[in-house]
Design an enzyme around this catalytic site. Structure first.
Site, short mmCIF file in Angstrom:
data_model
loop_
_atom_site.label_atom_id
_atom_site.label_comp_id
_atom_site.label_asym_id
_atom_site.label_seq_id
_atom_site.Cartn_x
_atom_site.Cartn_y
_atom_site.Cartn_z
N ARG A 1 0.84 -1.19 0.00
CA ARG A 1 0.00 0.00 0.00
C ARG A 1 0.88 1.26 0.00
O ARG A 1 2.05 1.21 0.35
CB ARG A 1 -0.90 0.02 1.24
CG ARG A 1 -1.85 -1.17 1.36
CD ARG A 1 -2.65 -1.07 2.65
NE ARG A 1 -3.62 -2.15 2.79
CZ ARG A 1 -3.39 -3.30 3.43
NH1 ARG A 1 -2.19 -3.51 3.98
NH2 ARG A 1 -4.31 -4.23 3.54
N LYS B 1 -1.87 -2.46 8.06
CA LYS B 1 -2.98 -1.93 8.84
C LYS B 1 -2.99 -2.53 10.24
O LYS B 1 -2.63 -3.67 10.44
CB LYS B 1 -4.30 -2.23 8.13
CG LYS B 1 -4.52 -1.43 6.85
CD LYS B 1 -5.89 -1.69 6.28
CE LYS B 1 -6.17 -0.82 5.06
NZ LYS B 1 -7.52 -1.08 4.50
N HIS C 1 -2.60 2.64 -5.80
CA HIS C 1 -3.52 1.53 -5.53
C HIS C 1 -3.80 0.72 -6.79
O HIS C 1 -4.04 -0.48 -6.73
CB HIS C 1 -4.83 2.05 -4.94
CG HIS C 1 -5.46 1.08 -3.98
ND1 HIS C 1 -4.87 0.72 -2.78
CD2 HIS C 1 -6.62 0.38 -4.05
CE1 HIS C 1 -5.64 -0.15 -2.15
NE2 HIS C 1 -6.70 -0.38 -2.90
N ARG D 1 -1.19 -1.77 -6.98
CA ARG D 1 -1.48 -2.87 -6.05
C ARG D 1 -2.46 -3.86 -6.70
O ARG D 1 -2.29 -5.07 -6.62
CB ARG D 1 -2.06 -2.29 -4.76
CG ARG D 1 -2.42 -3.31 -3.68
CD ARG D 1 -2.74 -2.55 -2.40
NE ARG D 1 -3.52 -3.30 -1.44
CZ ARG D 1 -3.02 -4.15 -0.54
NH1 ARG D 1 -1.70 -4.35 -0.49
NH2 ARG D 1 -3.79 -4.77 0.32
N HIS E 1 -4.41 -8.94 3.40
CA HIS E 1 -5.86 -8.90 3.61
C HIS E 1 -6.25 -9.72 4.84
O HIS E 1 -5.67 -10.77 5.11
CB HIS E 1 -6.59 -9.47 2.39
CG HIS E 1 -6.60 -8.53 1.22
ND1 HIS E 1 -6.86 -8.94 -0.07
CD2 HIS E 1 -6.40 -7.19 1.15
CE1 HIS E 1 -6.81 -7.90 -0.88
NE2 HIS E 1 -6.54 -6.83 -0.17
N TYR F 1 -10.32 -10.07 -7.04
CA TYR F 1 -9.35 -10.10 -8.14
C TYR F 1 -9.58 -11.30 -9.06
O TYR F 1 -9.18 -11.28 -10.21
CB TYR F 1 -7.93 -10.11 -7.58
CG TYR F 1 -7.59 -8.86 -6.84
CD1 TYR F 1 -7.36 -7.66 -7.52
CD2 TYR F 1 -7.50 -8.85 -5.45
CE1 TYR F 1 -7.06 -6.50 -6.83
CE2 TYR F 1 -7.20 -7.69 -4.75
CZ TYR F 1 -6.99 -6.51 -5.46
OH TYR F 1 -6.70 -5.36 -4.78
#
Length: 293
Positions: free
Chosen positions: A146, A170, A239, A242, A265, A274
């Site tokens: 990211r 995150k 992004h 990504r 994730h 995806y």
């Protein structure tokens, strides 16, 4: 009469615009026409939740968008709340009915040949800014990190011996991402030039000309500047790179669970979007290549 009362309430008591009142009226008349066609003896009082659900399904079958259907449901809920408060009906059958979920747009990505054309271009020079931009773009595309993760990288985050990045994602969760020979060589070349021209004034991996850690807006600007040279997408952001990383991995037979871990994730369902992208690409290839498609 019951619809007219509601529309007067919207216009004179709630001061809604004439266009809004008109739209509500059309939505309610459309539903009334639907249930009267099912059974002429039905009324606003006798309609139940199943009939409203059938109406929703009929709109979906006709190809109405989720946004349009949910707007009509919203009008119906508002109407029944009003009618219930005025004792014009004894129950609210619309309260429990849920509309269709809005379809999530497929992630945008840059095609492999476009990325190859950009990274392998002969237009790149040994200028510090250009080398930094190419290294940043390669880092995004070859690791899938990211924007916030990239700007948070320090020199210590790179393990050249193991060819891996230690990324703080995150909720401060750390993950390790492997990288290949090309990025290994590019990073080493970049670091040599960076230390020679800018000096080591910060622990950050990517530094501005003045030796400060690059800010997200600066990275975003450089990515957009160079990516727009090969991409026709409306947005050419970090992004998108990504997304391009994930799509390229899946197109080359990487497992979904592996891609999930590389992207950081929490849920596999987030990564699964995806697979829809790769399937759409597969359909396009099939349509273009098969003589009877």
């Amino acid at each position: 009469m019951i619809i007219a009362d509601f529309l007067n309430y919207l216009q004179y008591e709630r001061s809604r615009s004439l266009l809004t009142v008109k739209s509500y009226g059309e939505d309610l008349e459309a539903f009334e026409a639907y249930f009267k066609k099912l059974n002429c003896h039905l009324s606003w009082e006798s309609v139940d939740s199943d009939i409203i659900r059938d109406w929703v399904e009929s709109m979906m079958d006709k190809g109405n968008s989720a946004t349009s259907i949910n707007r009509r449901l919203s009008a119906l809920r508002s109407f029944y709340r009003f009618a219930l408060s005025r004792n014009q009906v004894r129950k609210d059958p619309a309260r429990e009915v849920r509309g269709p979920k809005k379809a999530k747009p497929l992630p945008q990505f840059v095609k492999e040949k476009e990325m190859n054309g950009l990274l392998d271009s002969e237009n790149w020079t040994d200028d510090y800014k250009m080398l930094r931009a190419r290294t940043i773009i390669m880092m995004f595309y070859e690791t899938g990190i990211r924007l916030s993760e990239l700007t948070g990288l320090d020199d210590a985050s790179v393990d050249f011996g193991g060819r891996q990045l230690k990324v703080l994602g995150k909720r401060n969760k750390q993950r390790v991402i492997p990288f290949g020979e090309e990025l290994d060589e590019t990073l080493k070349t970049f670091l040599q030039l960076r230390d020679k021209q800018v000096g080591k004034q910060s622990d950050a991996l990517f530094l501005t000309d003045k030796g400060q850690r690059m800010k997200p807006a600066q990275v975003r600007y450089e990515v957009e500047k160079y990516l727009s040279k090969v991409s026709t997408l409306a947005k050419n952001t970090p992004h998108v790179l990504r997304h391009s990383f994930a799509t390229a991995m899946l197109n080359h037979r990487a497992g979904l669970e592996s891609v999930k871990k590389l992207l950081g994730h929490e849920s596999l369902s987030t990564t699964e979007i995806y697979t829809h992208t790769t399937f759409e690409q597969l359909k396009q290839v099939y349509t273009e290549a098969h003589p009877r498609a």
